[in-house]
Design an enzyme around this catalytic site. Structure first.
Site, mmCIF file in Angstrom:
data_model
loop_
_atom_site.group_PDB
_atom_site.id
_atom_site.type_symbol
_atom_site.label_atom_id
_atom_site.label_comp_id
_atom_site.label_asym_id
_atom_site.label_seq_id
_atom_site.Cartn_x
_atom_site.Cartn_y
_atom_site.Cartn_z
ATOM 1 N N ASP A 134 0.834 -1.211 0.000
ATOM 2 C CA ASP A 134 0.000 0.000 0.000
ATOM 3 C C ASP A 134 0.866 1.258 0.000
ATOM 4 O OD1 ASP A 134 -2.035 1.825 0.197
ATOM 5 O OD2 ASP A 134 -2.532 1.375 2.286
ATOM 6 N N ASP A 333 -0.871 5.876 -6.877
ATOM 7 C CA ASP A 333 -1.375 5.021 -5.804
ATOM 8 C C ASP A 333 -1.464 3.570 -6.259
ATOM 9 O OD1 ASP A 333 -2.400 4.339 -3.326
ATOM 10 O OD2 ASP A 333 -4.465 4.780 -3.890
#
Ligand SMILES: *[C@@H]1O[C@H](CO)[C@@H](O)[C@H](O)[C@H]1NC(C)=O
Ligand SMILES: *[C@@H]1O[C@H](CO)[C@@H](O)[C@H](O)[C@H]1NC(C)=O
Ligand SMILES: *[C@@H]1O[C@H](CO)[C@@H](O)[C@H](O)[C@H]1NC(C)=O
Ligand SMILES: *[C@@H]1O[C@H](CO)[C@@H](O)[C@H](O)[C@H]1NC(C)=O
Ligand SMILES: *[C@@H]1O[C@H](CO)[C@@H](O)[C@H](O)[C@H]1NC(C)=O
Ligand SMILES: *[C@@H]1O[C@H](CO)[C@@H](O)[C@H](O)[C@H]1NC(C)=O
Ligand SMILES: *[C@@H]1O[C@H](CO)[C@@H](O)[C@H](O)[C@H]1NC(C)=O
Length: 450
Positions: A134, A333
């Site tokens: 992440d 992201d």
């Protein structure tokens, strides 16, 4: 084995035959891709391309695909796209001044859309732990014994048992690392530092803030790696079997910062049955093979990595969108699925893409946030107009077909407001090696890396 080699050869042949020219010879306008190459297979395919270095790469998989050996969970696409909107909203809230997800732990966006896992070793001797990567959060955690259902979830690997590791230690309440967590994190009766991460989507994890040896691979061992030993969490996606999370953000608790590495990279595979990779440190590959654009950071959050778009091209033609439209930047992201664009840019992209595709395929109903869909039923070879994202310094990155079409729709969506930052989602990153050169202030893209 023989079958596997044959399949690989057939696959390669298809790959050589497929990027062809359209009927009018406009080779730069389209790529033709076999529809079944955009769909996951029941068996795992190994990395198709020689990895960048024999030194530090780890295989990377989709958490629900056959490579991760987790039960395949078929969430409805509306559920997946709904969670994706929650994550995009959380990013934009974190970057606005009335932030609620920004905490002393850095940003915590939510677990629902994270899709890619790697296996690392934790403790001495190392115990394999399969964790979600992440870039939108910093603190890493795994479930630790004792961890009882239903407050914890069933997981793929053995539960990490701190009592079996000779290098494990819980961080005491008075330690500087504990003091850097927020006051809300507190102290247990036995003087152990307690951490809590409340994610933007309502999920959370809590337990003991600890340190132990993290073995990313034999040549990358991080002693005294600080992570959360989770004894309870809420809101972990149903049926997910991953053991925890590896935070790759830019803040103090992240793996990248703790390992003292100046860079990391990954390649997200085209489908859930293909293999990608993760590398820590500068990849051992000539930097000239990357298209490089500046990496920006935000005063609002040390976690996120930003790039700036300048333009978008569709079928080789530049959209008529002023550069100023992109001035809020875009977050790179790993965890958001669909790329978000400022409304004027999205409208121009949609119009240009629709004009190209509608000549070939009939429209289909919208799917959640995806409003530009086509009926591709029974189409064996799909002609996908080329889409390139042009980043700051004129760096053009040509997207793979799997990075343009998802669920039969154009895999982009619009931001709600003109002033919100964009997000470069993980669909668009497929098959590219994305290099986050944190120390060098650059983001690199290398095509056809996995
Ligand atoms: C990397 O590969 C080279 C040549 O293939 C080999 O000589 C070298 O020992 C390898 N290094 C590691 C760390 O495996
Ligand atoms: C900031 O707060 C206001 C008022 O509570 C709200 O209307 C607005 O949508 C919020 N902005 C963001 C980006 O969440
Ligand atoms: C947040 O506030 C700062 C000044 O306090 C301002 O410069 C900035 O534009 C604001 N950001 C947003 C998204 O409103
Ligand atoms: C985690 O979330 C659940 C459900 O919202 C809540 O009941 C619980 O108190 C939260 N745990 C912590 C440690 O914040
Ligand atoms: C990097 O690659 C070059 C050749 O490609 C090789 O000579 C060198 O040993 C490699 N370095 C490491 C650290 O793997
Ligand atoms: C897509 O096309 C097929 C036949 O080509 C048709 O049977 C089907 O109903 C269409 N689906 C939609 C959603 O329009
Ligand atoms: C958003 O930008 C477009 C085009 O630049 C403009 O027409 C529109 O008025 C803007 N909307 C808002 C709410 O500022």
């Amino acid at each position: 084995m023989v079958l596997r080699v044959l399949l690989l050869l057939l696959g390669l042949q298809a790959a050589i035959v497929s990027p062809t020219v359209d009927a009018k010879g406009h080779g730069h306008s389209y790529r033709v891709v076999a529809a079944n190459k955009l769909q996951p297979k029941p068996v795992c395919s190994a990395l198709r391309v020689t990895p960048p270095s024999n030194r530090t790469w780890l295989p990377l998989y989709h958490r629900n695909g056959p490579c991760a050996a987790a039960p395949v969970v078929h969430s409805a696409r509306t559920t997946i796209l709904g969670r994706d909107q929650d994550r995009a909203d959380a990013i934009q809230r974190a970057l606005s001044n009335n932030s609620t997800v920004s905490t002393e732990l850095g940003i915590a966006l939510g677990l629902g859309t994270l899709e890619y896992v790697v296996a690392v070793g934790l403790g001495t001797p190392p115990v394999r732990q399969t964790v979600l990567i992440d870039t939108g959060s910093d603190l890493s955690w795994v479930q630790c014994r004792p961890c009882h259902l239903p407050r914890c979830h069933r997981q793929r690997d053995a539960l990490f048992d701190p009592s079996k590791s000779s290098t494990y230690s819980p961080l005491p309440c008075g330690s500087p690392a504990c003091a850097r967590l927020s006051a809300r994190n507190g102290c247990s009766r036995s003087n152990r530092c307690r951490y809590i991460v409340n994610y933007g989507d309502g999920s959370n994890t809590t337990g003991t803030y600890s340190s132990d040896t993290l073995t990313v691979n034999p040549s990358d061992v991080v002693p005294n790696f600080r992570f959360g030993c989770s004894h309870a969490e809420t809101g972990f996606p149903d049926a997910d079997r991953t053991d925890g999370l590896l935070g790759l953000g830019g803040d103090a608790q992240s793996l990248v910062t703790q390992a003292g590495k100046s860079a990391f990279s990954y390649c997200l595979p085209a489908t859930a049955s293909d293999t990608g990779f993760f590398t820590l440190g500068v990849p051992n590959i000539s930097s000239s093979r990357f298209a490089v654009t500046p990496l920006y950071r935000s005063a609002q959050s040390a976690t996120f990595y930003f790039v700036i778009l300048q333009a978008i091209t569709v079928a080789g033609r530049r959209l008529d969108v002023p550069r100023s439209v992109f001035s809020a930047g875009a977050v790179m992201d790993s965890g958001t699925i669909i790329t978000r664009l400022p409304p004027p840019a999205y409208r121009a992209l949609r119009a240009a893409f629709r004009a190209e595709v509608i000549k070939m395929y009939p429209p289909a109903p919208a799917a959640g946030i995806l409003d530009t869909c086509f009926n591709l039923t029974g189409v064996p070879n799909i002609r996908v107009p080329r889409v390139a994202l042009v980043f700051d310094r004129g760096v053009a990155v040509d997207l793979h077909p799997s990075g343009i079409i998802q669920y039969g729709c154009l895999a982009f969506a619009s931001n709600r407001g003109n002033r919100s930052a964009g997000i470069i989602g993980n669909v668009q990153q497929r098959t590219l090696e994305v290099l986050y050169d944190v120390a060098g202030g650059a983001v690199g893209f290398r095509r056809g890396a996995c």
